[in-house]
Motif scaffolding. Structure first.
Motif, PDB file in Angstrom:
ATOM      1  N   PRO A   1      -5.146  -2.269   0.689  1.00  0.00           N
ATOM      2  CA  PRO A   1      -5.422  -3.514   1.360  1.00  0.00           C
ATOM      3  C   PRO A   1      -4.025  -4.274   1.686  1.00  0.00           C
ATOM      4  N   GLN A   2      -3.115  -4.444   0.813  1.00  0.00           N
ATOM      5  CA  GLN A   2      -1.838  -4.800   0.989  1.00  0.00           C
ATOM      6  C   GLN A   2      -1.114  -4.340   2.244  1.00  0.00           C
ATOM      7  N   ARG A   3      -1.153  -3.166   2.372  1.00  0.00           N
ATOM      8  CA  ARG A   3      -0.547  -2.596   3.586  1.00  0.00           C
ATOM      9  C   ARG A   3      -1.104  -2.581   4.943  1.00  0.00           C
ATOM     10  N   PHE A   4      -2.298  -2.322   5.092  1.00  0.00           N
ATOM     11  CA  PHE A   4      -3.074  -2.416   6.352  1.00  0.00           C
ATOM     12  C   PHE A   4      -3.315  -3.898   6.858  1.00  0.00           C
TER      13      PHE A   4
ATOM     14  N   ALA B   1     -11.663   3.941   5.074  1.00  0.00           N
ATOM     15  CA  ALA B   1     -11.505   4.235   3.793  1.00  0.00           C
ATOM     16  C   ALA B   1     -10.067   4.366   3.379  1.00  0.00           C
ATOM     17  N   ARG B   2      -9.116   4.648   4.171  1.00  0.00           N
ATOM     18  CA  ARG B   2      -7.840   4.312   3.877  1.00  0.00           C
ATOM     19  C   ARG B   2      -7.407   2.792   3.681  1.00  0.00           C
ATOM     20  N   ALA B   3      -7.997   2.091   4.537  1.00  0.00           N
ATOM     21  CA  ALA B   3      -7.577   0.794   4.565  1.00  0.00           C
ATOM     22  C   ALA B   3      -7.974   0.153   3.134  1.00  0.00           C
ATOM     23  N   GLU B   4      -9.092   0.419   2.717  1.00  0.00           N
ATOM     24  CA  GLU B   4      -9.550  -0.024   1.597  1.00  0.00           C
ATOM     25  C   GLU B   4      -8.927   0.352   0.386  1.00  0.00           C
TER      26      GLU B   4
END
Ligand code: TMP
Length: 230
Positions: A186-189, A180-183
């Protein structure tokens, strides 16, 4: 450095994933690689990284407590770590490699424990405020692994702490918390398939950093890889 040379800007990279995903060797390998490429590296971890935060880590990992107490102690440790270590290191232009950061709180306390995400968001904003912005890593390397495989890797490895001793179902929720955090960022993960061999994982990782201009092309296998594969 002379006064005329431009100061290298700091780079903040965090490493995330469920227990058993195999982050450690890669973090050490990257520290070695950045140093070889002329960067000064601050290698640190959460919860921890300062004497006070390491004391809080010991409590959080080993002592029973309610979820709000757990979240508050983790954020208290983070505040001290940011002020004493991370912000000064970024200000002097270091590469900060941090084994876990706030995404772990959203994944473990939010996902795993089911703790209120809005309270975590509020704490994140208070604790990480820096020059009018909420401090976040520039990049987050997410070692994504099926919780059943992670459990096999961890079985019998060492005496488990309060998190490592949780059942696979807990880690499925933690994994969903990371997803959920990655979604949301998306630029950071940078998601990495951590089910592959150690060398393949290293290749995925270094390729992603080269693509983003954070490492130069030649990436030898670091000394950290000379220990046997887990
Ligand atoms: P480590 O073993 O990877 O150093 O992490 C320590 C444990 O703390 C790990 O099981 C994950 C957990 N943890 C949280 O529950 N919340 C957090 O915010 C952080 C940083 C770690």
């Amino acid at each position: 450095m002379t006064d005329n040379q431009p100061m290298t800007s700091g780079l903040f990279i965090s490493f995330e994933g469920i227990d058993g995903a195999g982050k450690s060797t890669h973090i050490e390998g990257l520290a070695e690689t950045f140093q070889q490429q002329g960067r000064r590296v601050t290698l640190t971890r959460e919860p921890g990284g300062t004497p006070l935060a390491e004391t809080l880590r010991g409590l959080v990992l080993n002592q029973a407590m309610d979820p709000l107490t757990e979240a508050l102690l983790i954020f208290a440790a983070r505040r001290d770590h940011l002020q004493q270590v991370i912000e000064p290191a970024l200000a002097r232009g270091d590469v900060v490699l941090c084994d876990r950061f706030t995404d772990a709180t959203f994944a473990y306390q939010g996902g795993g424990r089911g703790f209120d995400l809005q309270v975590l968001q509020q704490l994140e904003q208070w604790v990480q405020l820096q020059d009018g912005k909420v401090r976040q890593p520039d990049l987050t390397i997410w070692f994504a692994l099926d919780p059943a495989i992670a459990a096999q890797r961890l079985a019998g490895a060492r005496v488990p702490d309060r998190f490592e001793s949780q059942p696979v179902a807990f880690f499925e929720q933690v994994h969903a918390g990371y997803a959920a955090r990655a979604e949301q960022a998306p630029q950071r993960f940078i998601p990495i398939d951590a089910s592959q061999t150690r060398h393949q994982v290293w290749q995925q990782l270094t390729r992603a950093l080269i693509q983003r201009g954070k490492l130069s092309i030649v990436v030898p296998i670091p000394k950290a890889f000379q220990t046997p594969s887990p």
